[in-house]
Write a protein that holds these residues in place. Structure first.
Motif, PDB file in Angstrom:
ATOM      1  N   TRP A  18       0.816  -1.218   0.000  1.00 12.98           N
ATOM      2  CA  TRP A  18       0.000   0.000   0.000  1.00 12.98           C
ATOM      3  C   TRP A  18       0.852   1.272   0.000  1.00 12.98           C
ATOM      4  CZ3 TRP A  18       1.702   2.297   4.324  1.00 12.98           C
ATOM      5  CH2 TRP A  18       2.001   1.508   5.443  1.00 12.98           C
ATOM      6  N   LEU A  19       2.166   1.109   0.259  1.00 14.53           N
ATOM      7  CA  LEU A  19       3.061   2.267   0.274  1.00 14.53           C
ATOM      8  C   LEU A  19       3.760   2.447  -1.075  1.00 14.53           C
ATOM      9  CD1 LEU A  19       4.357   4.547   1.970  1.00 14.53           C
ATOM     10  CD2 LEU A  19       6.120   2.902   2.643  1.00 14.53           C
ATOM     11  N   ALA A  20       4.207   1.343  -1.661  1.00 13.48           N
ATOM     12  CA  ALA A  20       4.904   1.379  -2.957  1.00 13.48           C
ATOM     13  C   ALA A  20       4.774   0.015  -3.612  1.00 13.48           C
ATOM     14  CB  ALA A  20       6.376   1.739  -2.748  1.00 13.48           C
ATOM     15  N   PRO A  21       4.686  -0.033  -4.957  1.00 13.47           N
ATOM     16  CA  PRO A  21       4.591  -1.335  -5.640  1.00 13.47           C
ATOM     17  C   PRO A  21       5.772  -2.223  -5.248  1.00 13.47           C
ATOM     18  CG  PRO A  21       4.166   0.450  -7.178  1.00 13.47           C
ATOM     19  CD  PRO A  21       4.630   1.094  -5.896  1.00 13.47           C
ATOM     20  N   PRO A  22       5.511  -3.473  -4.867  1.00 13.53           N
ATOM     21  CA  PRO A  22       6.566  -4.323  -4.310  1.00 13.53           C
ATOM     22  C   PRO A  22       7.524  -4.886  -5.352  1.00 13.53           C
ATOM     23  CG  PRO A  22       4.483  -5.496  -4.391  1.00 13.53           C
ATOM     24  CD  PRO A  22       4.195  -4.093  -4.852  1.00 13.53           C
ATOM     25  N   GLU A  23       8.634  -5.386  -4.833  1.00 17.78           N
ATOM     26  CA  GLU A  23       9.615  -6.180  -5.586  1.00 17.78           C
ATOM     27  C   GLU A  23      10.269  -5.434  -6.732  1.00 17.78           C
ATOM     28  OE1 GLU A  23       8.477 -10.337  -6.211  1.00 17.78           O
ATOM     29  OE2 GLU A  23       6.847 -10.043  -4.760  1.00 17.78           O
ATOM     30  N   LYS A  24      10.475  -4.113  -6.556  1.00 21.03           N
ATOM     31  CA  LYS A  24      11.269  -3.415  -7.564  1.00 21.03           C
ATOM     32  C   LYS A  24      11.984  -2.217  -6.950  1.00 21.03           C
ATOM     33  CE  LYS A  24       7.569  -0.687  -9.739  1.00 21.03           C
ATOM     34  NZ  LYS A  24       6.851  -0.529 -10.990  1.00 21.03           N
ATOM     35  N   LEU A  25      13.103  -1.846  -7.571  1.00 19.62           N
ATOM     36  CA  LEU A  25      13.863  -0.685  -7.107  1.00 19.62           C
ATOM     37  C   LEU A  25      13.249   0.596  -7.679  1.00 19.62           C
ATOM     38  CD1 LEU A  25      17.517  -2.019  -7.528  1.00 19.62           C
ATOM     39  CD2 LEU A  25      16.095  -2.032  -5.481  1.00 19.62           C
ATOM     40  N   TRP A  26      13.519   1.723  -7.026  1.00 20.77           N
ATOM     41  CA  TRP A  26      12.969   3.022  -7.460  1.00 20.77           C
ATOM     42  C   TRP A  26      11.442   2.957  -7.584  1.00 20.77           C
ATOM     43  CZ3 TRP A  26      17.908   2.378 -10.170  1.00 20.77           C
ATOM     44  CH2 TRP A  26      18.869   3.319  -9.804  1.00 20.77           C
ATOM     45  N   SER A  27      10.819   2.221  -6.679  1.00 25.03           N
ATOM     46  CA  SER A  27       9.369   2.041  -6.737  1.00 25.03           C
ATOM     47  C   SER A  27       8.669   3.337  -6.312  1.00 25.03           C
ATOM     48  CB  SER A  27       8.985   0.898  -5.796  1.00 25.03           C
ATOM     49  OG  SER A  27       7.663   0.524  -5.988  1.00 25.03           O
ATOM     50  N   PRO A  28       7.725   3.846  -7.117  1.00 28.80           N
ATOM     51  CA  PRO A  28       7.090   5.133  -6.795  1.00 28.80           C
ATOM     52  C   PRO A  28       6.121   5.016  -5.612  1.00 28.80           C
ATOM     53  CG  PRO A  28       6.069   4.160  -8.739  1.00 28.80           C
ATOM     54  CD  PRO A  28       7.224   3.269  -8.382  1.00 28.80           C
ATOM     55  N   TRP A  29       5.984   6.114  -4.864  1.00 27.99           N
ATOM     56  CA  TRP A  29       5.062   6.123  -3.733  1.00 27.99           C
ATOM     57  C   TRP A  29       3.607   6.078  -4.211  1.00 27.99           C
ATOM     58  CZ3 TRP A  29       7.903   4.982   0.122  1.00 27.99           C
ATOM     59  CH2 TRP A  29       9.157   5.562   0.337  1.00 27.99           C
ATOM     60  N   LYS A  30       2.761   5.401  -3.455  1.00 27.56           N
ATOM     61  CA  LYS A  30       1.338   5.351  -3.769  1.00 27.56           C
ATOM     62  C   LYS A  30       0.552   6.420  -3.002  1.00 27.56           C
ATOM     63  CE  LYS A  30       0.744   0.471  -5.037  1.00 27.56           C
ATOM     64  NZ  LYS A  30       0.010  -0.748  -4.688  1.00 27.56           N
ATOM     65  N   LEU A  31       1.206   7.065  -2.043  1.00 30.30           N
ATOM     66  CA  LEU A  31       0.557   8.092  -1.226  1.00 30.30           C
ATOM     67  C   LEU A  31       1.244   9.429  -1.470  1.00 30.30           C
ATOM     68  CD1 LEU A  31       0.487   6.057   2.130  1.00 30.30           C
ATOM     69  CD2 LEU A  31      -1.345   6.240   0.449  1.00 30.30           C
ATOM     70  N   GLU A  32       0.629  10.504  -1.000  1.00 29.85           N
ATOM     71  CA  GLU A  32       1.287  11.808  -1.120  1.00 29.85           C
ATOM     72  C   GLU A  32       0.933  12.693   0.073  1.00 29.85           C
ATOM     73  OE1 GLU A  32      -1.514  14.037  -4.321  1.00 29.85           O
ATOM     74  OE2 GLU A  32      -0.220  12.462  -5.141  1.00 29.85           O
ATOM     75  N   GLY A  33       1.728  13.750   0.247  1.00 31.10           N
ATOM     76  CA  GLY A  33       1.465  14.717   1.305  1.00 31.10           C
ATOM     77  C   GLY A  33       1.512  14.098   2.695  1.00 31.10           C
ATOM     78  N   ASP A  34       0.575  14.529   3.552  1.00 34.23           N
ATOM     79  CA  ASP A  34       0.540  14.040   4.933  1.00 34.23           C
ATOM     80  C   ASP A  34       0.275  12.536   4.997  1.00 34.23           C
ATOM     81  OD1 ASP A  34       1.032  16.554   5.837  1.00 34.23           O
ATOM     82  OD2 ASP A  34      -1.046  17.017   6.388  1.00 34.23           O
ATOM     83  N   HIS A  35      -0.487  12.030   4.020  1.00 39.40           N
ATOM     84  CA  HIS A  35      -0.754  10.585   3.988  1.00 39.40           C
ATOM     85  C   HIS A  35       0.541   9.803   3.768  1.00 39.40           C
ATOM     86  CE1 HIS A  35      -5.039  10.987   4.280  1.00 39.40           C
ATOM     87  NE2 HIS A  35      -5.117  11.734   3.184  1.00 39.40           N
ATOM     88  N   LEU A  36       1.423  10.354   2.920  1.00 36.46           N
ATOM     89  CA  LEU A  36       2.702   9.690   2.668  1.00 36.46           C
ATOM     90  C   LEU A  36       3.554   9.684   3.941  1.00 36.46           C
ATOM     91  CD1 LEU A  36       4.784   8.332   0.852  1.00 36.46           C
ATOM     92  CD2 LEU A  36       5.486  10.603   0.039  1.00 36.46           C
ATOM     93  N   LEU A  37       3.625  10.809   4.632  1.00 41.39           N
ATOM     94  CA  LEU A  37       4.401  10.905   5.868  1.00 41.39           C
ATOM     95  C   LEU A  37       3.901   9.875   6.890  1.00 41.39           C
ATOM     96  CD1 LEU A  37       6.604  12.452   7.409  1.00 41.39           C
ATOM     97  CD2 LEU A  37       4.810  13.975   8.255  1.00 41.39           C
ATOM     98  N   GLU A  38       2.582   9.818   7.051  1.00 43.19           N
ATOM     99  CA  GLU A  38       1.998   8.878   8.000  1.00 43.19           C
ATOM    100  C   GLU A  38       2.240   7.436   7.547  1.00 43.19           C
ATOM    101  OE1 GLU A  38      -2.442   7.704   9.559  1.00 43.19           O
ATOM    102  OE2 GLU A  38      -2.065   9.814   9.161  1.00 43.19           O
ATOM    103  N   GLY A  39       2.106   7.209   6.237  1.00 46.81           N
ATOM    104  CA  GLY A  39       2.334   5.863   5.695  1.00 46.81           C
ATOM    105  C   GLY A  39       3.759   5.393   5.905  1.00 46.81           C
TER     106      GLY A  39
END
Length: 342
Positions: A18-39
């Motif tokens: 739920w934070l980043a697509p698994p099993e790869k390098l440089w995986s992009p975040w799925k959340l942003e802003g305050d949700h990303l910080l909390e995640g």
């Protein structure tokens, strides 16, 4: 009494899906802003919990708050353009899209210190924090300003030193510098690589380590390993320099590799994080296999200086595989402790 054979990971662990697509390098975040910080903080809590369940003694952040072990540090520095990237060949092995140095490098604010403070509040176990080493940073971007790998490395060493001192003050017990580039650019290690690493740890009073491996278990690295012959002797070129340095410990890739164990003798007296878990395969080591790797290393490192570890980071693996590998690492270390009657 301090626990003998304290286990740890090299650094990265898989992130929750739920934070980043698994099993790869440089995986992009799925959340942003305050949700990303909390995640990210939730992911740190989970990573800590899974390490503790697996019996890991020295806790890492699992690199849950960073996309990549090198570029996340770089993106917090001024003088680097992340928009107009260039393709470069990393470690002389594979092409990657990387940021460009366009001006003087400076660290405007702490990068990982808040994360380290947060992790410190969650556990009273020792914490190890990984930072990229100067040479590996130089090798993971395009320099359009200094036009000198050495000059850029000295600039990186300066900002790394600022970060390392603040991490120490935040309660980090071991700061580990990742230098896979040391295994490739031997002349540069001797000319300036080791010197810039020493600059990065200047005045740092907590324990310091350097991690030198053969890379994540990605295809480009695995293909390169196939070209290295029946014995991998790269460490022979650099361990004497590390032996004469002020670095406290060195992390080496030992399990499932063709590194001759007797090369560990070259750093006798240093603490050695012995890689007893192969991160380039999904096969779970048995505790006995881990113990066997540790036994081989113990011919060349005193038991009080042996720190069982993974070969490299485990970000590209699945969470289940990583979890089981960590449990095997702990169980293998326990076999050796019992053999020593401790």
């Amino acid at each position: 009494m301090k626990k003998l054979l304290p286990t740890s990971t090299v650094g990265s662990l898989p992130k929750p899906a739920w934070l980043a697509p698994p099993e790869k390098l440089w995986s992009p975040w799925k959340l942003e802003g305050d949700h990303l910080l909390e995640g990210k903080q939730d992911a740190l809590r989970i990573s800590l919990h899974e390490q503790q369940l697996a019996g890991v003694d020295i806790i890492s952040d699992g690199e849950q708050t960073r996309q990549h072990f090198v570029t996340t540090f770089i993106e917090h520095l001024s003088g680097v353009d992340f928009e107009n990237r260039k393709i470069v060949k990393i470690r002389d092995r594979y092409d990657a899209s990387v940021p460009v140095v366009i001006d003087e490098i400076a660290r405007q604010k702490a990068v990982f210190v808040d994360d380290a403070k947060f992790l410190r509040t969650q556990t009273d176990k020792p914490i190890k924090w990984a930072l990229p080493g100067p040479m590996t940073m130089v090798d993971t971007l395009y320099d359009n300003h200094y036009k000198s790998r050495e000059k850029l490395a000295w600039e990186f060493a300066k900002v790394l030193n600022e970060e390392a001192r603040e991490l120490q003050d935040a309660g980090v017990d071991i700061i580990q510098f990742d230098e896979p580039a040391f295994n490739v650019f031997f002349e540069e290690v001797n000319d300036w690589g080791m010197a810039t690493l020493e600059r990065a740890i200047e005045g740092v009073e907590c324990e310091t380590g350097v991690h030198i491996c053969y890379g994540y278990g990605i295809k480009a690295n695995n293909d390169w390993k196939k070209t290295l012959g029946s014995e991998w002797r790269q460490y022979e070129e650099i361990l004497p320099r590390i032996q004469n340095s002020t670095i406290d410990m060195v992390s080496l890739e030992c399990h499932g590799s063709r590194v001759p164990f007797n090369l560990i003798e070259l750093v006798r007296g240093k603490k050695v994080m012995v890689g007893a878990i192969d991160v380039a395969t999904n096969i779970i080591e048995t505790p006995e296999e881990v113990a066997d790797t540790l036994r081989k290393a113990l011919e060349f490192v005193d038991v009080e200086n042996l720190y069982p570890c993974t070969n490299c980071g485990m970000a590209p693996l699945s969470r289940n595989v990583a979890r089981d590998k960590l449990s095997a690492l702990s169980a293998g270390a326990e076999i050796i402790r019992k053999e020593f009657g401790i």
